[in-house]
Design a protein around this motif. Structure first.
Motif, PDB file in Angstrom:
ATOM      1  N   GLY A  51       2.659  -8.583  17.561  1.00 30.39           N
ATOM      2  CA  GLY A  51       2.398  -8.115  16.202  1.00 30.39           C
ATOM      3  C   GLY A  51       2.636  -9.191  15.161  1.00 30.39           C
ATOM      4  O   GLY A  51       1.874  -9.340  14.207  1.00 30.39           O
ATOM      5  N   THR A  52       3.705  -9.967  15.355  1.00 28.07           N
ATOM      6  CA  THR A  52       4.004 -11.043  14.418  1.00 28.07           C
ATOM      7  C   THR A  52       2.912 -12.105  14.447  1.00 28.07           C
ATOM      8  O   THR A  52       2.458 -12.579  13.405  1.00 28.07           O
ATOM      9  CB  THR A  52       5.366 -11.675  14.758  1.00 28.07           C
ATOM     10  N   THR A  53       2.476 -12.456  15.638  1.00 26.39           N
ATOM     11  CA  THR A  53       1.394 -13.435  15.763  1.00 26.39           C
ATOM     12  C   THR A  53       0.113 -12.917  15.138  1.00 26.39           C
ATOM     13  O   THR A  53      -0.591 -13.656  14.436  1.00 26.39           O
ATOM     14  CB  THR A  53       1.166 -13.765  17.247  1.00 26.39           C
ATOM     15  N   ALA A  54      -0.204 -11.649  15.374  1.00 30.31           N
ATOM     16  CA  ALA A  54      -1.417 -11.070  14.802  1.00 30.31           C
ATOM     17  C   ALA A  54      -1.371 -11.080  13.278  1.00 30.31           C
ATOM     18  O   ALA A  54      -2.375 -11.377  12.617  1.00 30.31           O
ATOM     19  CB  ALA A  54      -1.615  -9.647  15.320  1.00 30.31           C
ATOM     20  N   LEU A  55      -0.210 -10.786  12.704  1.00 30.05           N
ATOM     21  CA  LEU A  55      -0.097 -10.799  11.247  1.00 30.05           C
ATOM     22  C   LEU A  55      -0.212 -12.214  10.678  1.00 30.05           C
ATOM     23  O   LEU A  55      -0.844 -12.419   9.637  1.00 30.05           O
ATOM     24  CB  LEU A  55       1.218 -10.150  10.815  1.00 30.05           C
ATOM     25  N   PHE A  56       0.368 -13.196  11.351  1.00 24.41           N
ATOM     26  CA  PHE A  56       0.224 -14.572  10.870  1.00 24.41           C
ATOM     27  C   PHE A  56      -1.212 -15.063  11.022  1.00 24.41           C
ATOM     28  O   PHE A  56      -1.710 -15.819  10.181  1.00 24.41           O
ATOM     29  CB  PHE A  56       1.203 -15.507  11.583  1.00 24.41           C
ATOM     30  N   LEU A  57      -1.902 -14.632  12.067  1.00 26.18           N
ATOM     31  CA  LEU A  57      -3.320 -14.988  12.203  1.00 26.18           C
ATOM     32  C   LEU A  57      -4.163 -14.299  11.130  1.00 26.18           C
ATOM     33  O   LEU A  57      -5.114 -14.888  10.612  1.00 26.18           O
ATOM     34  CB  LEU A  57      -3.825 -14.624  13.598  1.00 26.18           C
ATOM     35  N   ALA A  58      -3.817 -13.056  10.784  1.00 21.49           N
ATOM     36  CA  ALA A  58      -4.520 -12.360   9.703  1.00 21.49           C
ATOM     37  C   ALA A  58      -4.286 -13.069   8.373  1.00 21.49           C
ATOM     38  O   ALA A  58      -5.203 -13.186   7.551  1.00 21.49           O
ATOM     39  CB  ALA A  58      -4.062 -10.907   9.624  1.00 21.49           C
ATOM     40  N   PHE A  59      -3.057 -13.574   8.175  1.00 19.92           N
ATOM     41  CA  PHE A  59      -2.780 -14.351   6.964  1.00 19.92           C
ATOM     42  C   PHE A  59      -3.655 -15.596   6.908  1.00 19.92           C
ATOM     43  O   PHE A  59      -4.246 -15.908   5.869  1.00 19.92           O
ATOM     44  CB  PHE A  59      -1.299 -14.744   6.914  1.00 19.92           C
ATOM     45  N   SER A  60      -3.729 -16.320   8.029  1.00 19.03           N
ATOM     46  CA  SER A  60      -4.520 -17.551   8.019  1.00 19.03           C
ATOM     47  C   SER A  60      -5.998 -17.261   7.802  1.00 19.03           C
ATOM     48  O   SER A  60      -6.692 -18.021   7.121  1.00 19.03           O
ATOM     49  CB  SER A  60      -4.296 -18.346   9.304  1.00 19.03           C
ATOM     50  N   LEU A  61      -6.495 -16.169   8.350  1.00 18.60           N
ATOM     51  CA  LEU A  61      -7.891 -15.805   8.139  1.00 18.60           C
ATOM     52  C   LEU A  61      -8.154 -15.467   6.675  1.00 18.60           C
ATOM     53  O   LEU A  61      -9.139 -15.921   6.092  1.00 18.60           O
ATOM     54  CB  LEU A  61      -8.274 -14.632   9.039  1.00 18.60           C
TER      55      LEU A  61
END
Length: 138
Positions: free
Chosen positions: A37-47
């Protein structure tokens, strides 16, 4: 386009705050940090940051549209938007090649030998569609 860039950059800041909060919150439990979940949220931030930067960067180089003017009417954005292909068979070959490629993941990688040429033909045909045949630009 300026407003859209601001919206995406604001969303990026919000998602970054949520990613940090989520990472700290799940790390405080006995199970440790919840990595997916943390990785997914950081990837969503970068997108969101990537899209917001692109829109803000592009807005400086193009004329402002009706979406950037608060006093604009709907009709202010009317007119020709560009050239769109009337029809194309190339997406069908890309879909068939993509389907074979995904079936290759399931049934065996040997299917990629059949999928790769079909995908290459579809991409090549789609890119050079208007350089030959009846749709050739004069």
């Amino acid at each position: 386009m300026k407003e859209q860039g601001k919206i995406f950059l604001g969303l990026a800041v919000f998602v970054l705050a949520m990613a940090i909060t989520y990472g700290l919150w799940t790390n405080s439990s006995d199970l440790g940090i919840e990595a997916a979940g943390t990785t997914a949220l950081f990837l969503a931030f970068s997108l969101c940051a990537f899209i917001g930067y692109y829109l803000a960067f592009t807005a400086r180089r193009v004329d402002s549209g009706a979406g950037d003017n608060p006093e604009a009417e709907v009709a202010d954005d009317s007119g020709e938007l560009g050239f769109f292909a009337p029809h194309s068979w190339q997406p069908l070959s890309l879909a068939l090649g993509g389907a074979l490629a995904f079936l290759g993941v399931i049934f065996g990688w040997w299917l990629m030998f059949w999928a790769a040429p079909i995908i290459a033909i579809g991409i090549f045909g789609w890119v050079f569609e208007f350089y030959r045949g009846e749709n050739q630009n004069q």
